[in-house]
Design an enzyme around this catalytic site. Structure first.
Site, PDB file in Angstrom:
ATOM      1  N   ILE A 212      -6.499  -6.451   0.775  1.00  0.00           N
ATOM      2  CA  ILE A 212      -5.928  -5.761  -0.370  1.00  0.00           C
ATOM      3  C   ILE A 212      -5.131  -6.752  -1.201  1.00  0.00           C
ATOM      4  O   ILE A 212      -4.498  -7.667  -0.665  1.00  0.00           O
ATOM      5  CB  ILE A 212      -4.993  -4.603   0.086  1.00  0.00           C
ATOM      6  CG1 ILE A 212      -5.698  -3.722   1.126  1.00  0.00           C
ATOM      7  CG2 ILE A 212      -4.528  -3.781  -1.107  1.00  0.00           C
ATOM      8  CD1 ILE A 212      -6.951  -3.032   0.649  1.00  0.00           C
TER       9      ILE A 212
ATOM     10  N   GLY B 205       3.958  -0.509   9.110  1.00  0.00           N
ATOM     11  CA  GLY B 205       3.387  -1.392  10.119  1.00  0.00           C
ATOM     12  C   GLY B 205       3.882  -2.816   9.949  1.00  0.00           C
ATOM     13  O   GLY B 205       4.384  -3.195   8.887  1.00  0.00           O
TER      14      GLY B 205
ATOM     15  N   TYR C 277      -1.986  -6.587  16.798  1.00  0.00           N
ATOM     16  CA  TYR C 277      -2.194  -5.773  15.594  1.00  0.00           C
ATOM     17  C   TYR C 277      -3.500  -4.972  15.687  1.00  0.00           C
ATOM     18  O   TYR C 277      -3.536  -3.773  15.412  1.00  0.00           O
ATOM     19  CB  TYR C 277      -2.223  -6.684  14.366  1.00  0.00           C
ATOM     20  CG  TYR C 277      -2.346  -5.962  13.052  1.00  0.00           C
ATOM     21  CD1 TYR C 277      -1.260  -5.302  12.483  1.00  0.00           C
ATOM     22  CD2 TYR C 277      -3.545  -5.963  12.347  1.00  0.00           C
ATOM     23  CE1 TYR C 277      -1.359  -4.657  11.269  1.00  0.00           C
ATOM     24  CE2 TYR C 277      -3.665  -5.324  11.130  1.00  0.00           C
ATOM     25  CZ  TYR C 277      -2.567  -4.671  10.595  1.00  0.00           C
ATOM     26  OH  TYR C 277      -2.681  -4.027   9.383  1.00  0.00           O
TER      27      TYR C 277
ATOM     28  N   ARG D  26      12.997   0.854   5.642  1.00  0.00           N
ATOM     29  CA  ARG D  26      14.162   0.248   6.293  1.00  0.00           C
ATOM     30  C   ARG D  26      15.062  -0.423   5.265  1.00  0.00           C
ATOM     31  O   ARG D  26      16.256  -0.610   5.486  1.00  0.00           O
ATOM     32  CB  ARG D  26      13.721  -0.737   7.365  1.00  0.00           C
ATOM     33  CG  ARG D  26      13.131  -0.043   8.592  1.00  0.00           C
ATOM     34  CD  ARG D  26      12.896  -0.995   9.734  1.00  0.00           C
ATOM     35  NE  ARG D  26      11.851  -1.968   9.444  1.00  0.00           N
ATOM     36  CZ  ARG D  26      11.410  -2.883  10.301  1.00  0.00           C
ATOM     37  NH1 ARG D  26      11.934  -2.953  11.508  1.00  0.00           N
ATOM     38  NH2 ARG D  26      10.452  -3.720   9.966  1.00  0.00           N
TER      39      ARG D  26
ATOM     40  N   ILE E 230       0.827  -1.201   0.000  1.00  0.00           N
ATOM     41  CA  ILE E 230       0.000   0.000   0.000  1.00  0.00           C
ATOM     42  C   ILE E 230       0.867   1.259   0.000  1.00  0.00           C
ATOM     43  O   ILE E 230       0.565   2.229  -0.709  1.00  0.00           O
ATOM     44  CB  ILE E 230      -0.942  -0.006   1.223  1.00  0.00           C
ATOM     45  CG1 ILE E 230      -1.985  -1.114   1.084  1.00  0.00           C
ATOM     46  CG2 ILE E 230      -1.643   1.347   1.380  1.00  0.00           C
ATOM     47  CD1 ILE E 230      -2.865  -1.295   2.305  1.00  0.00           C
TER      48      ILE E 230
END
Length: 250
Positions: A189, A93, A156, A50, A30
């Protein structure tokens, strides 16, 4: 090459004010689609990652959202090259899914520290410039799981649900300064992760979604880009679902 020239209009024909946009976790999924959409609309776009790179036309900065020092360095670089951040999208996330009886303290703390603590750190650093400019768009990427719940995702779900309280508190603190804070809550998704699921499992998930399909990353990106636009200046503290009706009523 980074293009700093704003387009005159987006594909729908409306005017676009070019902004400096920061998207965390913009190297895949996303986040990558978000960066592509903002670049296509003519914004100055930076992504943190990262590892890996964001799409062509954006500035990729290596940073860890849980590390304040790395975020300070990232903001310094972004502001030097693109200007003060006007739109921040907290997208980075992680998941560490398992049933609560098997979930370690580290599993819980790591997910909350990244998904919630990382959003806090990123947003806090953007607000100084937004307050000075009396303009800002804060968009927090949550999940349908944040309000709908999901077995095996206590960590989560808790981290994503908390983003709603964060956005609404930010709205009350900063709303009078031309700054909005909203939450986008995607459902399933089309990503590498969902594509790897067995076909039978994908079909089961789709049976629970009224739209009977997964969303494309670009469908999430277009909603986020609209919330960042001048047209959405009177929307704040809202939770916008992009889930095909899966979580309606929650």
């Amino acid at each position: 090459m980074i293009s700093l020239k704003a387009r005159e209009a987006h594909p729908a024909g409306g005017k676009v004010t070019a902004r400096t946009v920061l998207i965390t976790g913009g190297n895949r999924g996303i986040g990558y689609a978000l960066a592509e959409e903002f670049v296509a609309q003519g914004h100055r776009v930076a992504v943190t990652a990262r590892s890996g790179e964001g799409p062509a036309g954006c500035l990729t900065v290596t940073a860890d959202v849980t590390d304040g020092a790395s975020l300070d360095a990232a903001y310094a670089l972004i502001e030097a090259q693109l200007g003060p951040v006007e739109v921040v999208v907290a997208n980075a996330g992680i998941t560490r899914d398992t049933l609560i009886m098997r979930m370690s303290d580290e599993d819980f703390d790591t997910v909350v520290d990244t998904n919630l603590g990382g959003a806090f750190k990123v947003v806090k650093r953007a607000t100084k410039g937004m307050l000075k400019a009396r303009f800002g768009r804060i968009i927090l990427i949550s999940s349908v799981v944040g309000l709908y719940g999901s077995a095996g995702q206590v960590n989560y779900s808790a981290s994503k649900s908390a983003l709603v309280g964060m956005a609404r508190s930010l709205t009350r603190e900063l709303g009078s300064r031309g700054i909005t804070a909203n939450v986008v809550a995607p459902g399933f998704i089309e990503t590498d992760m969902t594509a790897a699921l067995p076909e039978e499992q994908q079909a089961e998930y789709k049976r629970n979604i009224p739209a009977n399909r997964f969303a494309t990353p670009s469908e999430v990106a277009k909603v986020v880009a609209w919330l960042a636009s001048d047209d959405a200046g009177y929307i704040s503290g809202a939770v916008i679902p992009v889930d095909g009706g899966l979580g309606m009523g929650h």
